[in-house]
Design an enzyme around this catalytic site. Structure first.
Site, PDB file in Angstrom:
ATOM      1  N   HIS A  40       0.359  -1.003  -0.010  1.00  0.00           N
ATOM      2  CA  HIS A  40      -0.020  -0.038  -0.045  1.00  0.00           C
ATOM      3  C   HIS A  40       1.324   1.250   0.014  1.00  0.00           C
ATOM      4  CE1 HIS A  40      -2.992  -2.318   2.209  1.00  0.00           C
ATOM      5  NE2 HIS A  40      -2.971  -3.389   1.113  1.00  0.00           N
ATOM      6  N   LEU A  41       1.374   1.323  -1.348  1.00  0.00           N
ATOM      7  CA  LEU A  41       1.760   2.714  -1.335  1.00  0.00           C
ATOM      8  C   LEU A  41       1.427   3.747  -2.082  1.00  0.00           C
ATOM      9  CD1 LEU A  41       5.088   0.626  -3.100  1.00  0.00           C
ATOM     10  CD2 LEU A  41       5.781   2.006  -1.175  1.00  0.00           C
TER      11      LEU A  41
END
Lengths: 592, 232
Positions: A519-520
């Site tokens: 989850h960048l």
């Protein structure tokens, strides 16, 4: 090859690209979607039993980006030399049709409304001085009320299972009481609860928290979505994250959108097409199309279009903007430019509780999106005043199906050995009788955390790699420690025989060798001020008005929730405004 | 290439003679499997004799025989590792392998120019040289088990180099590949008799728990099945 012209080019065949391609073809546009990876179809990659081969799947990364062609470089601080991320570990971007939307787990949240205007809310409640020096706290420039119809639409396309709290202001179920109001029910009822999740529910409730069923894009029953495509009921096989769901139960672009889109004669999907850059006109105000490399023939191809949608994975979006010269690159020293600014991640730590030898948690049973969570310490649902940090974490049991290789390499946990004498005893105890609880938290943006082009390393096509400058910061470490502390009473209320709390340590340095999350976010953020955002509230480039940049790259901060639900809603939101406003009168939709 | 079958038979004999192994009920399948000469006759395709002996000994120490069942060597982890050496993984084709190669802070990850097959070749030779220096000319595979464990601990925790390879990086490669071999589908050469999965209670390729979502803490009742339909 001579340049061809289409109405719109969509870069990347993941969720964001598939949604935009569907919406634009519905609007009557001819659309070419370019995907640099391979064709992927559940009939092939989801073929049982080879689809559930752990070695080939999650361990050798069958559906993930092959770093041999392109990767990123990483450093922790501005004065360090960045080194290549040579082996997949900390985060796992997808590649091929479906993108990360093919190998995701399926946790499908909306957004905590306070997170959309986090700066405004923090300042209003705690004053401007509450924001630490160097933190770039920002608002999205869009409200939950504006996005609600698009969250609703995405859930119906994804076949999302969940339990509501309120619908149109009236209590409609035992769902998350911190969740914002809904205009309609979830399309499917909540997923069943594995033993670990049901223990968490009662323990969390006993200590005064407010447990709810995680919203899951895993189908709790057979479902046909608005595009007419079908999903089968999830059987808790446990092969969501890292795999193509053989049951057609986990939502993916491949299952939920592309079967409808592929039949549209105005739509063309080209795989093995690596986009080198978006081509701009002389004054860099308009995109004329893209140049891509046909990976089959190794020929460069020029494709012209009136509209270019950049909708690849979060950091690929930023990379492509930098390579194309769209907008001004961010400079952390001068604090100028916006492309690459506000690069964010999430703070995710896992705690483990061991139960009695008579209690089997059957960890291999699971579904990627299913579980039980509490939001008591997420977003602004608790008083940050005496705590002195910004952000929060939902906490949950999300038993997604633990496979043996990953479990064995990870080790038994606690102080047990990771090999040799005593390892097997401890591993058996952990695999049969333990459960894990995650603090899935936010991560704020900082002046010295950003993305730019690496000065040294290139990809296989001779282009500079993207460089990440990232480290954990005191605000987020303290937030994580605080929330993990709230897990302890839950574990005790479960009657655990022992437990180990996982949390970030003071001064902890980001470690690229250990999986944390994919989850960048950020780097091409949306907002209302072109000095601090790349794209306006419609996800339209401030600088090049016929380019829209869709994805988690638009998030100004890393939120506690999983990003896909927000990405899908933003994609439908942007598509709606392109269809209703932009196409009638192409040009900037917000004046800079 | 000579197969060190005598060594392997010795491992087997030692185990079969161990009371704890026979007393552990779920492993009759093992007694059968081990009597088949075919199961022991794997010829390494990549590793040479010295390397193969090293790998066999190391797999047995990393995943030791005990009351739960046989060691990692008997479960086929060495065969698994040998076969992996000729895959895209073994050749480093899944990794970014462009230079320049520079040493950096450990938290920035693997930075050697060596794919797994080259890493093993270089590190095993250097590891045996290290052992010869400290153990009167013996190689790793010739040491008694407690000495082998001590050497592996020194690699795991020490700062020494094995050729260009930090010993701890080599050890972690070996540890991970051994466990991959023990716990992957037997298609890849390890997890013989599904003994790795049986140990954990993992049901393998069943992958359908529609009726078992929540058994309120009861164990799942069925044993494992492999992708090819083998059961245990």
């Amino acid at each position: 090859m001579c340049a061809k012209k289409v109405d719109a080019i969509v870069i990347g065949a993941g969720w964001a690209g598939s949604i935009l391609a569907k919406e634009l073809t519905e609007a009557g546009l001819s659309v070419v979607m370019l995907e640099r990876g391979d064709e992927r179809a559940t009939a092939v990659e989801g073929d049982y039993p080879s689809s559930i081969d752990e070695l080939r799947g999650a361990i050798r990364h069958r559906l993930f980006q092959n770093l041999s062609q392109s990767t990123v470089t990483i450093r922790n601080t501005l004065d360090q030399e960045a080194l290549p991320y040579r082996r997949l570990a900390a985060f796992l971007p997808g590649e091929g049709v479906g993108g990360a939307g093919l190998h995701w787990s399926g946790v499908h949240f909306r957004v905590a409304p306070d997170d959309l205007a986090l700066r405004t809310n923090v300042v209003a409640r705690y004053g401007k001085n509450f924001i630490p020096e160097g933190m770039n706290l920002q608002d999205y420039g869009v409200t939950y009320e504006e996005l609600e119809p698009f969250f609703d639409k995405a859930e119906k396309v994804f076949g999302t299972s969940g339990e509501p709290y309120t619908i149109n202001g009236k209590i409609a179920g035992n769902g998350n009481r911190f969740a914002p109001d809904r205009s309609d029910a979830f399309p499917l009822p909540a997923m069943g609860e594995v033993y670990s999740a049901s223990l968490f529910r009662s323990a969390a409730s006993n200590v005064g928290y407010h447990p709810y069923a995680l919203p899951a894009a895993n189908a709790s029953a057979q479902y046909t979505n608005p595009y007419g495509v079908q999903m089968g009921p999830c059987n808790f096989c446990g092969y969501c994250s890292g795999y193509d769901c053989y049951m057609y139960s986990k939502a993916s672009p491949n299952v939920n959108i592309l079967p409808a889109l592929r039949q549209d004669p105005k739509f063309t999907l080209i795989t093995k097409a690596h986009v080198l850059k978006v081509n701009l006109d002389a004054d860099k105000k308009k995109a004329t199309g893209v140049s891509y490399l046909d990976l089959r023939t190794r020929q460069q191809v020029e494709l012209d279009a009136d509209l270019v949608i950049i909708s690849a994975f979060q950091f690929h979006n930023v990379h492509l903007m930098l390579l194309s010269g769209i907008g001004q690159p961010y400079d952390p020293k001068q604090n100028t430019g916006t492309v690459g600014r506000n690069f964010v991640y999430q703070t995710i730590t896992t705690s483990r509780a061991w139960l009695s030898p008579k209690q089997y948690t059957n960890l291999f049973v699971g579904a990627g999106g299913a579980g039980v969570a509490i939001d008591d310490f997420n977003s602004m649902n608790f008083d940050h005043g005496p705590l002195g940090f910004v952000g929060g974490s939902p906490v949950w049991v999300n038993q997604a199906g633990v496979k043996p290789i990953a479990a064995a390499i990870g080790g038994p946990g606690g102080k047990a050995p990771t090999w040799g004498e005593g390892y097997k005893d401890a591993m058996v105890d952990t695999y049969r009788h333990s459960l894990t609880i995650d603090a899935h938290g936010s991560n704020m943006a900082y002046r010295d955390v950003y993305l730019d082009l690496d000065p040294t390393y290139n990809n296989a096509y001779g282009q500079p790699l993207l460089r990440m400058t990232f480290n954990w910061k005191d605000n987020d470490i303290r937030m994580n420690q605080y929330v993990v502390g709230k897990i302890e009473p839950i574990i005790k209320a479960m009657g655990a025989t022992k437990y180990s709390l996982g949390m970030l340590k003071d001064g902890e340095v980001f470690d690229t060798r250990r999986y944390q999350t994919t989850h960048l976010g950020g780097g091409a953020v949306m907002g209302t001020d072109p000095k601090t955002s790349c794209i306006n509230r419609y996800l339209q480039s401030w600088d090049v008005s016929n380019v829209f940049v869709i994805g988690a790259s638009a998030f100004p901060q890393g939120m506690g929730y999983n990003p896909t639900g927000m990405v899908a809603a933003l994609a439908y939101w942007a598509a709606y405004h392109i269809r209703t406003t932009y196409l009638k009168n192409p040009g900037p939709m917000v004046q800079a | 290439m000579k197969i060190p079958s005598s060594t392997r038979r010795n491992f087997t004999a030692g185990l079969l003679g161990s009371t704890s192994f026979w007393m552990y009920g779920g492993h009759k399948v093992w007694a059968d499997a081990l009597q088949s000469e075919g199961a022991l006759a794997y010829k390494p395709q990549y590793f040479n004799h010295e390397e193969w002996q090293f790998i066999n000994a190391a797999c047995a120490r990393i995943f030791p025989a005990d009351a739960h069942g046989p060691d990692g060597a008997l479960l086929g982890a060495p065969e698994f590792i040998d076969r992996q050496m000729d895959t895209p993984y073994g050749h480093g084709q899944l990794w970014y392998m462009s230079g320049p190669f520079r040493a950096g802070a450990p938290n920035l990850g693997y930075q050697l120019p060596l794919p797994p097959r080259d890493l093993y070749r270089q590190a095993i030779a250097a590891a045996n040289m290290y052992v010869r220096d400290h153990h009167q000319g013996q190689v790793f595979a010739q040491l008694a088990a407690p000495e082998q464990i001590a050497v592996l601990k020194a690699f795991e925790q020490g700062k020494m180099m094995l050729g260009d390879v930090p010993a701890h990086a080599f050890f972690e490669q070996l540890r991970q590949n051994t466990l991959e071999g023990v716990f992957s589908d037997p298609l890849y050469g390890g997890n013989k008799g599904l003994a790795g999965w049986t140990l954990l209670g993992f049901p393998g390729a069943r992958a359908d728990f529609m009726d078992w979502v929540n058994q309120k803490g009861a164990p799942y009742p069925f044993g494992p099945v492999s992708m090819s339909g083998e059961t245990a």
